[in-house]
Design a protein around this motif. Structure first.
Motif, PDB file in Angstrom:
ATOM      1  N   SER A  26       0.799  -1.266   0.098  1.00 29.46           N
ATOM      2  CA  SER A  26      -0.090   0.172   0.065  1.00 29.46           C
ATOM      3  C   SER A  26       0.891   1.239  -0.090  1.00 29.46           C
ATOM      4  N   SER A  28       1.841   5.346  -1.590  1.00 31.47           N
ATOM      5  CA  SER A  28       2.265   6.138  -2.938  1.00 31.47           C
ATOM      6  C   SER A  28       3.494   5.498  -3.864  1.00 31.47           C
ATOM      7  N   THR A  29       3.990   4.724  -3.198  1.00 30.75           N
ATOM      8  CA  THR A  29       5.480   4.187  -4.155  1.00 30.75           C
ATOM      9  C   THR A  29       4.482   2.827  -4.726  1.00 30.75           C
ATOM     10  N   ASP A  84       7.838   3.583   5.537  1.00 30.41           N
ATOM     11  CA  ASP A  84       8.131   4.952   5.834  1.00 30.41           C
ATOM     12  C   ASP A  84       9.588   5.096   6.334  1.00 30.41           C
ATOM     13  N   LYS A  94       6.497   1.308   9.303  1.00 30.84           N
ATOM     14  CA  LYS A  94       5.320   1.344   8.365  1.00 30.84           C
ATOM     15  C   LYS A  94       4.007   1.537   8.827  1.00 30.84           C
ATOM     16  N   GLY A  95       3.104   1.912   7.945  1.00 27.62           N
ATOM     17  CA  GLY A  95       1.926   2.274   8.683  1.00 27.62           C
ATOM     18  C   GLY A  95       1.574   3.764   8.490  1.00 27.62           C
ATOM     19  N   GLY A  97       0.160   5.260   6.051  1.00 26.05           N
ATOM     20  CA  GLY A  97      -1.185   5.351   5.258  1.00 26.05           C
ATOM     21  C   GLY A  97      -2.265   4.549   6.156  1.00 26.05           C
ATOM     22  N   GLY A  98      -1.778   3.996   7.353  1.00 28.47           N
ATOM     23  CA  GLY A  98      -2.983   3.285   8.173  1.00 28.47           C
ATOM     24  C   GLY A  98      -3.021   1.549   7.741  1.00 28.47           C
ATOM     25  N   SER A  99      -2.178   0.953   6.875  1.00 26.20           N
ATOM     26  CA  SER A  99      -2.419  -0.204   6.488  1.00 26.20           C
ATOM     27  C   SER A  99      -1.571  -1.219   7.091  1.00 26.20           C
ATOM     28  N   GLU A 103      -1.026  -5.249   5.807  1.00 25.53           N
ATOM     29  CA  GLU A 103       0.350  -5.254   5.221  1.00 25.53           C
ATOM     30  C   GLU A 103       1.269  -6.519   6.062  1.00 25.53           C
ATOM     31  N   LYS A 121      13.790   7.576   2.687  1.00 25.44           N
ATOM     32  CA  LYS A 121      13.177   6.815   3.779  1.00 25.44           C
ATOM     33  C   LYS A 121      14.196   6.093   4.546  1.00 25.44           C
TER      34      LYS A 121
HETATM   35  O1  LIG Z   1      -0.013   2.340   5.772  1.00 24.56           O
HETATM   36  C1  LIG Z   1       1.053   2.515   4.668  1.00 24.56           C
HETATM   37  C2  LIG Z   1       1.924   1.627   4.253  1.00 24.56           C
HETATM   38  O2  LIG Z   1       2.790   1.153   5.285  1.00 24.56           O
HETATM   39  C3  LIG Z   1       2.888   2.366   3.262  1.00 24.56           C
HETATM   40  O3  LIG Z   1       3.444   1.117   2.741  1.00 24.56           O
HETATM   41  C4  LIG Z   1       3.896   3.242   3.797  1.00 24.56           C
HETATM   42  O4  LIG Z   1       3.304   4.315   4.720  1.00 24.56           O
HETATM   43  C5  LIG Z   1       4.845   4.098   2.673  1.00 24.56           C
HETATM   44  O5  LIG Z   1       3.856   4.798   1.810  1.00 24.56           O
HETATM   45  P1  LIG Z   1       4.467   5.730   0.717  1.00 24.56           P
HETATM   46  O6  LIG Z   1       5.077   4.851  -0.288  1.00 24.56           O
HETATM   47  O7  LIG Z   1       3.314   6.439   0.340  1.00 24.56           O
HETATM   48  O8  LIG Z   1       5.401   6.661   1.231  1.00 24.56           O
END
Ligand SMILES: O=C[C@H](O)[C@H](O)[C@H](O)COP(=O)(O)O
Length: 223
Positions: A26, A28-29, A84, A94-95, A97-99, A103, A121
């Motif tokens: 989950s 944006s990446t 993250d 991680k988390g 985005g709340g997933s 995950e 990151k």
């Molecule tokens: O809950 C969200 C997940 O753990 C994402 O994989 C994490 O926040 C990284 O997300 P992004 O690629 O948007 O930085």
């Protein structure tokens, strides 16, 4: 910045082969990973995906990626997910985005877990990013106080002025530790608290971390 996410996502999709069951992370990446995977599926790649969030499930369906759940699948060949923060031991926070719960269920089952991030990151110690901890709503105030005893200030995540609700119907407490020196120990301690569902610390789970920077991809593997 997004170009680094896109390039690392595309590189990870090269690891997906015909016949695989693939954990779909989950964030944006992972968004870019799903775009690239959708193209590969259109070109004939035959896989089945297990999504780690409702958002990923929706996007994967829009892109025509075949999906399954654990009623028909009991193993995962490869999972590709974001993070993250990543430390030098490839432990993850991680988390954002709340997933985190879905995950972790998917990522831990995968024979191989590839994490895709941009260079922002990669950190020496986890914890600059607030640690998300999913808790059941009942009694969350008291769970929050128990978590605070481990040296942080938990904040209940809000969205549009209301409590953020995870895909599992729970709250997320964002906990500011600043620097987490012993992530495995902290995870174990927080997991023991009644009311805590899961933490965003993914210890010793990633096999490979792909890092996008300046249009290139660095591949980090477990020492
Ligand atoms: O809950 C969200 C997940 O753990 C994402 O994989 C994490 O926040 C990284 O997300 P992004 O690629 O948007 O930085």
């Amino acid at each position: 910045m997004d170009s680094n996410k896109k390039i690392v996502a595309e590189k990870a999709v090269d690891e997906i082969k015909d016949g695989m069951t693939v954990g779909l992370g989950s964030g944006s990446t992972v968004y870019w990973m799903l775009q690239a995977l959708g193209e590969r599926v259109k070109d004939g790649l035959e896989i089945v995906g297990i999504p780690t969030s409702q958002k990923t499930e929706k996007l994967a369906k829009e892109l025509g990626i075949p999906l399954a759940d654990f009623s028909s699948v009991d193993g995962i060949d490869l999972a590709i997910d974001g993070a993250d923060e990543v430390d030098p031991h490839l432990n993850l926070l991680k988390g954002g985005g709340g997933s985190l719960v879905r995950e972790k269920i998917v990522d831990i089952l995968a024979k191989r877990l590839i994490i895709i991030v941009d260079e922002t990151k990669v950190v020496d110690y986890l914890g600059t990013f607030s640690l998300p901890v999913e808790v059941v709503p009942f009694g969350w105030e008291t769970t929050s106080k128990r978590i605070a005893e481990y040296g942080c200030l938990p904040r209940r995540r809000e969205q549009n002025g209301e409590a953020f609700i995870s895909d599992n119907g729970n709250y997320i407490l964002d906990c500011d530790f600043e620097s987490i020196e012993k992530p495995a120990e902290l995870h174990e301690n927080l997991k023991k608290l009644v009311g805590v569902v899961e933490t965003g610390l993914f210890i010793n789970m990633a096999d490979v971390v792909m890092v996008g920077h300046a249009g290139m991809v660095d591949v980090l593997t477990k020492a």
